[in-house]
Enzyme design. Structure first.
Site, PDB file in Angstrom:
ATOM      1  N   ASN A 257      21.184  27.223  10.476  1.00 43.17           N
ATOM      2  CA  ASN A 257      20.344  26.048  10.748  1.00 43.17           C
ATOM      3  C   ASN A 257      20.271  25.715  12.233  1.00 43.17           C
ATOM      4  O   ASN A 257      19.818  24.638  12.617  1.00 43.17           O
ATOM      5  CB  ASN A 257      20.869  24.835   9.969  1.00 43.17           C
ATOM      6  CG  ASN A 257      20.519  24.919   8.494  1.00 43.17           C
ATOM      7  OD1 ASN A 257      19.494  25.480   8.118  1.00 43.17           O
ATOM      8  ND2 ASN A 257      21.384  24.378   7.656  1.00 43.17           N
ATOM      9  N   HIS A 259      22.583  25.014  14.439  1.00 41.04           N
ATOM     10  CA  HIS A 259      23.524  24.081  15.043  1.00 41.04           C
ATOM     11  C   HIS A 259      24.938  24.580  14.760  1.00 41.04           C
ATOM     12  O   HIS A 259      25.144  25.475  13.953  1.00 41.04           O
ATOM     13  CB  HIS A 259      23.312  22.637  14.573  1.00 41.04           C
ATOM     14  CG  HIS A 259      23.470  22.425  13.097  1.00 41.04           C
ATOM     15  ND1 HIS A 259      23.052  21.289  12.461  1.00 41.04           N
ATOM     16  CD2 HIS A 259      24.021  23.195  12.131  1.00 41.04           C
ATOM     17  CE1 HIS A 259      23.323  21.373  11.182  1.00 41.04           C
ATOM     18  NE2 HIS A 259      23.914  22.505  10.954  1.00 41.04           N
ATOM     19  N   CYS A 294      25.808  19.351  17.693  1.00 46.09           N
ATOM     20  CA  CYS A 294      26.298  19.975  18.917  1.00 46.09           C
ATOM     21  C   CYS A 294      25.586  21.317  19.071  1.00 46.09           C
ATOM     22  O   CYS A 294      25.412  22.048  18.089  1.00 46.09           O
ATOM     23  CB  CYS A 294      27.812  20.161  18.829  1.00 46.09           C
ATOM     24  SG  CYS A 294      28.521  21.145  20.139  1.00 46.09           S
TER      25      CYS A 294
END
Length: 347
Positions: A257, A259, A294
């Site tokens: 995804n 991330h 993040c």
């Protein structure tokens, strides 16, 4: 590819009940050579399980025709999968790490979606979610551990879903020891929909809710009185006892995804925990609250403060924070509990 799958299925003699026994395995807690493979077991009557190949037009569908190693149980509401604890999944004491357990939770969650027949083209997303460019994002997870498995042990993981508040989904897990059927870990988590392009949280569309509601099971892994629902205080430079900075996500830390995989945050949180705590105590529970994403380009800081419970110092509670190094924006708040396991050094 299809021929190899059919050959493998025939060789395993896959039966209609989705499992096939390979007979009792009795190695008397030692090592024994089986062909070219070394195996370890504790008088386990091993059973091989699989997820049936989805059929489309009389033939296995190529996109879904793979073996996941688990099956749907309890009237198809629970996904159940068996794992052997590998050597590379253990820590210095030869027992499974908390990161290993969290990886098992993630693996079974994704396999549950695939086995239920609602998987879209995303990482755990359903078909309706994929159409709307939505993905799942975990907001909170609590895992409680009574006993850590050792290298070579066999564990069984059950997972299921239920409604989670007005606009979320709850997923629970139970991990059992294969030999004794004893529950050794429990976990519960909350999930929301996120737009994979804008990265903003989205309400669960009615079409998605209709897709997942048939799988809701009114059952909890952790009872309300045993759940960690208390607020996790935010650490600051003044309240943190230890700060470890310069943590840099790598390319391998990213998931499908785009991330950072949520399990990776756990390892970074422990970077600010004193080594003697890691050596002398077992973590008995961990609660994580995910606050923002993040990316690989971010540098991170890990903060920890420790509270000693009891005069004998046999119980510890830690509060953690993972934040951006540049602007101090919060990524994850966490709380962990620890129990003394051997002679202690000074903290």
């Amino acid at each position: 590819m299809m021929a190899s799958i059919q050959t493998a299925a025939a060789a395993l003699r896959l039966r209609d009940n989705h499992s096939t026994s390979v007979g009792p395995v009795q190695f008397n807690r030692g090592w024994r050579r089986s062909g070219c493979v070394k195996m370890k077991a504790n008088n386990v009557n091993m059973r091989m399980t699989h997820t049936p190949l989805r059929d489309k037009g009389g033939e296995a569908e190529a996109n879904g025709g793979y073996l996941l190693g688990g099956f749907l149980a309890e009237d198809r509401f629970v996904y159940r999968q068996t794992f052997v604890i590998r050597s590379y999944e253990t820590g210095p004491d030869k027992t499974a790490t908390m990161e290993t357990l969290m990886n098992l939770l993630q693996e079974t969650a994704l396999n549950h979606v695939s086995s239920a027949g609602v998987a879209g083209n995303g990482f755990g997303a359903t078909r309706e979610m994929s159409i709307r460019k939505l993905i799942w994002a975990v907001t909170r997870i609590n895992i409680q551990v009574d006993e850590y498995s050792s290298w070579g042990d066999v564990v069984v993981v059950d997972t299921w879903v239920d409604a989670g508040g007005k606009n979320g989904m709850r997923r629970d897990w139970i991990i059992r020891d294969y030999n004794t059927n004893k529950i050794i870990s429990r976990a519960t988590s909350n999930w929301v929909n996120m737009n994979r392009e804008t990265r903003r949280v989205s309400k669960i569309p009615d079409a998605v809710r209709e897709e997942i509601q048939p799988f809701y099971l009114n059952k909890v892994a952790i009872t309300p009185q045993n759940s960690d629902t208390h607020k996790i205080e935010k650490l600051t430079d003044q309240t943190a006892q230890r700060i470890h900075n310069g943590l840099a996500p790598r390319w391998s830390d990213m998931d499908a995804n785009q991330h950072v995989n949520n399990v990776k945050y756990f390892g970074w949180l422990l970077e600010s925990v004193p080594i003697n705590v890691l050596e002398d105590y077992n973590m008995t529970s961990m609660t994580l609250e995910y606050r923002r994403e993040c990316r690989q380009s971010n540098l991170l800081e890990s903060l920890t403060t420790i509270t000693v419970n009891g005069e004998d110092q046999k119980m510890l509670e830690c509060t953690h924070l993972l934040r951006m190094e540049e602007d101090k924006a919060e990524i994850v708040r966490a709380r962990s509990a620890w129990q003394f396991k051997k002679p202690r050094h000074n903290i």
